[in-house]
Design a protein around this motif. Structure first.
Motif, PDB file in Angstrom:
ATOM      1  N   TYR A   1      36.871  68.504  82.960  1.00 27.04           N
ATOM      2  CA  TYR A   1      36.917  67.994  81.822  1.00 27.04           C
ATOM      3  C   TYR A   1      38.602  67.923  81.165  1.00 27.04           C
ATOM      4  N   TRP A   2      38.253  69.306  81.045  1.00 27.05           N
ATOM      5  CA  TRP A   2      39.327  69.545  80.044  1.00 27.05           C
ATOM      6  C   TRP A   2      40.710  69.773  81.600  1.00 27.05           C
ATOM      7  N   LEU A   3      40.393  69.915  82.629  1.00 26.38           N
ATOM      8  CA  LEU A   3      41.756  69.834  83.827  1.00 26.38           C
ATOM      9  C   LEU A   3      41.916  68.441  83.336  1.00 26.38           C
ATOM     10  N   ARG A   4      41.174  67.197  83.562  1.00 24.86           N
ATOM     11  CA  ARG A   4      41.341  65.292  83.460  1.00 24.86           C
ATOM     12  C   ARG A   4      42.377  65.783  82.279  1.00 24.86           C
ATOM     13  N   GLU A   5      42.420  66.293  80.986  1.00 24.74           N
ATOM     14  CA  GLU A   5      42.446  66.176  79.917  1.00 24.74           C
ATOM     15  C   GLU A   5      44.250  66.467  79.575  1.00 24.74           C
ATOM     16  N   THR A   6      44.494  67.815  80.601  1.00 25.63           N
ATOM     17  CA  THR A   6      45.776  68.540  80.381  1.00 25.63           C
ATOM     18  C   THR A   6      46.629  68.024  79.455  1.00 25.63           C
ATOM     19  N   GLN A   7      47.311  67.163  80.987  1.00 23.96           N
ATOM     20  CA  GLN A   7      48.351  65.854  80.533  1.00 23.96           C
ATOM     21  C   GLN A   7      48.405  65.362  79.062  1.00 23.96           C
ATOM     22  N   HIS A   8      47.130  64.334  79.370  1.00 21.56           N
ATOM     23  CA  HIS A   8      47.685  63.614  77.678  1.00 21.56           C
ATOM     24  C   HIS A   8      47.041  64.740  76.416  1.00 21.56           C
ATOM     25  N   LEU A   9      46.395  66.167  76.322  1.00 17.34           N
ATOM     26  CA  LEU A   9      46.486  66.750  74.911  1.00 17.34           C
ATOM     27  C   LEU A   9      47.439  67.757  74.841  1.00 17.34           C
ATOM     28  N   VAL A  10      48.277  67.844  76.078  1.00 17.77           N
ATOM     29  CA  VAL A  10      50.090  68.652  75.595  1.00 17.77           C
ATOM     30  C   VAL A  10      51.070  67.455  75.530  1.00 17.77           C
ATOM     31  N   ARG A  11      50.824  65.263  75.263  1.00 16.68           N
ATOM     32  CA  ARG A  11      51.408  64.777  74.910  1.00 16.68           C
ATOM     33  C   ARG A  11      51.296  64.531  73.134  1.00 16.68           C
ATOM     34  N   GLU A  12      50.323  65.193  73.477  1.00 13.54           N
ATOM     35  CA  GLU A  12      49.627  64.979  71.153  1.00 13.54           C
ATOM     36  C   GLU A  12      50.224  66.535  71.009  1.00 13.54           C
ATOM     37  N   ASP A  13      50.201  67.481  71.783  1.00  8.39           N
ATOM     38  CA  ASP A  13      50.480  68.441  71.106  1.00  8.39           C
ATOM     39  C   ASP A  13      50.900  69.325  72.097  1.00  8.39           C
ATOM     40  N   TRP A  14      52.530  68.652  71.730  1.00  7.97           N
ATOM     41  CA  TRP A  14      54.018  69.099  72.555  1.00  7.97           C
ATOM     42  C   TRP A  14      54.108  70.614  72.115  1.00  7.97           C
ATOM     43  N   ILE A  15      54.735  70.721  70.931  1.00  8.89           N
ATOM     44  CA  ILE A  15      55.159  71.731  70.517  1.00  8.89           C
ATOM     45  C   ILE A  15      54.291  73.601  70.444  1.00  8.89           C
ATOM     46  N   PRO A  16      52.394  73.371  70.210  1.00  8.44           N
ATOM     47  CA  PRO A  16      52.459  74.323  70.660  1.00  8.44           C
ATOM     48  C   PRO A  16      51.679  74.385  71.830  1.00  8.44           C
ATOM     49  N   ASN A  17      52.048  73.759  72.731  1.00  8.06           N
ATOM     50  CA  ASN A  17      51.362  74.215  74.420  1.00  8.06           C
ATOM     51  C   ASN A  17      53.343  74.389  74.822  1.00  8.06           C
ATOM     52  N   ARG A  18      53.896  74.287  74.285  1.00  9.08           N
ATOM     53  CA  ARG A  18      55.319  74.435  74.817  1.00  9.08           C
ATOM     54  C   ARG A  18      55.522  75.881  74.587  1.00  9.08           C
ATOM     55  N   VAL A  19      55.159  76.113  73.536  1.00  8.65           N
ATOM     56  CA  VAL A  19      55.476  78.118  72.760  1.00  8.65           C
ATOM     57  C   VAL A  19      54.717  78.762  73.960  1.00  8.65           C
ATOM     58  N   ALA A  20      53.174  78.033  74.363  1.00  6.82           N
ATOM     59  CA  ALA A  20      52.710  78.858  74.911  1.00  6.82           C
ATOM     60  C   ALA A  20      52.864  78.894  76.470  1.00  6.82           C
ATOM     61  N   LEU A  21      53.656  78.361  76.808  1.00  6.69           N
ATOM     62  CA  LEU A  21      54.138  78.512  77.819  1.00  6.69           C
ATOM     63  C   LEU A  21      55.370  79.142  78.369  1.00  6.69           C
ATOM     64  N   LEU A  22      56.324  79.539  77.322  1.00  9.65           N
ATOM     65  CA  LEU A  22      56.778  80.223  76.672  1.00  9.65           C
ATOM     66  C   LEU A  22      57.133  81.059  76.879  1.00  9.65           C
TER      67      LEU A  22
END
Length: 232
Positions: free
Chosen positions: A110-131
């Motif tokens: 479920y989480w793997l399939r939702e990953t891209q959708h969740l990133v679009r919704e919360d771009w900023i925290p996901n980008r900071v986590a990636l950094l």
């Protein structure tokens, strides 16, 4: 009573009241939260290296030194922003109840399939986590790793215990080892799934079609099940 005599209003706080101190603490807390929120956006938009504390202070209309009073350094500011970002992201067991009832590996799917959708919704925290995972120096990465181990923001330990209790996850290996394997592999694979949107060029493979992404998710789960799944 002399007309020039002043009296304290009945509902005013006495001089030794803690109220002003509480108000001061609240204002400081609100200011700190505004700094972190603005810093998250600057780091997300510009990257760790290009983001400047001076620009963050300028947008907030405060002195650069005010930020250092709270966070001491740019590294300290990013670490605070990283923690805020990661703690805002969902944990494994935040999956819908109908998904959790299907089990450990279905929850991962479920989480793997939702990953891209969740990133679009919360771009900023996901980008900071990636950094935080890839775009910081070794000393800061060490602090980030310590935070992830001590705080377990994604609830990995509880999730793994659920899998063991259900008989889906092997119990012949220390739970700490399984937690580490899950954290390492899920983090890397999810980052690879979304990096074209978050940071093009960071990974060699990107731009996969939906059917390719789905096939890779299934391959990943097959490999992971072989590593940590209960032996049938």
């Amino acid at each position: 009573m002399s007309p020039h005599t002043t009296t304290r209003p009945v509902d005013s706080a006495p001089r030794n009241s803690p109220l002003p101190a509480r108000q001061k603490q609240n204002r400081a807390h609100q200011k700190r939260a505004r700094i972190i929120e603005t810093a998250m956006r600057h780091f997300a938009e510009r990257g760790y290296g290009a983001a400047r504390v001076q620009d963050i202070a300028g947008e907030l209309g405060i002195a650069k030194g005010s930020i250092f009073q709270y966070f001491y350094s740019k590294e300290g500011l990013f670490f605070a922003a990283y923690k805020e970002a990661v703690l805002s992201l969902p944990a494994y067991l935040d999956a819908p109840s109908e998904v959790r009832r299907k089990g450990f590996f279905e929850t991962l799917r479920y989480w793997l399939r939702e990953t891209q959708h969740l990133v679009r919704e919360d771009w900023i925290p996901n980008r900071v986590a990636l950094l935080g995972n890839y775009g910081t120096d070794l000393s800061l990465k060490r602090e980030i790793n310590r935070f992830l181990v001590n705080e377990d923001p994604y609830g990995t330990q509880e999730f793994v215990r659920m899998g063991i209790k259900r008989g889906e996850v092997r119990s012949d290996v220390e739970i700490e080892m399984i937690v580490s394997i899950l954290d390492w592999t899920m983090e890397r694979f999810q980052d690879a799934l979304v990096t074209e949107e978050l940071d093009p060029g960071l990974f060699r493979r990107h731009g996969a079609r939906p059917e390719q992404t789905e096939a890779r998710v299934e391959q990943f789960l097959k490999i992971l099940r072989g590593a940590i799944g209960a032996q049938r």
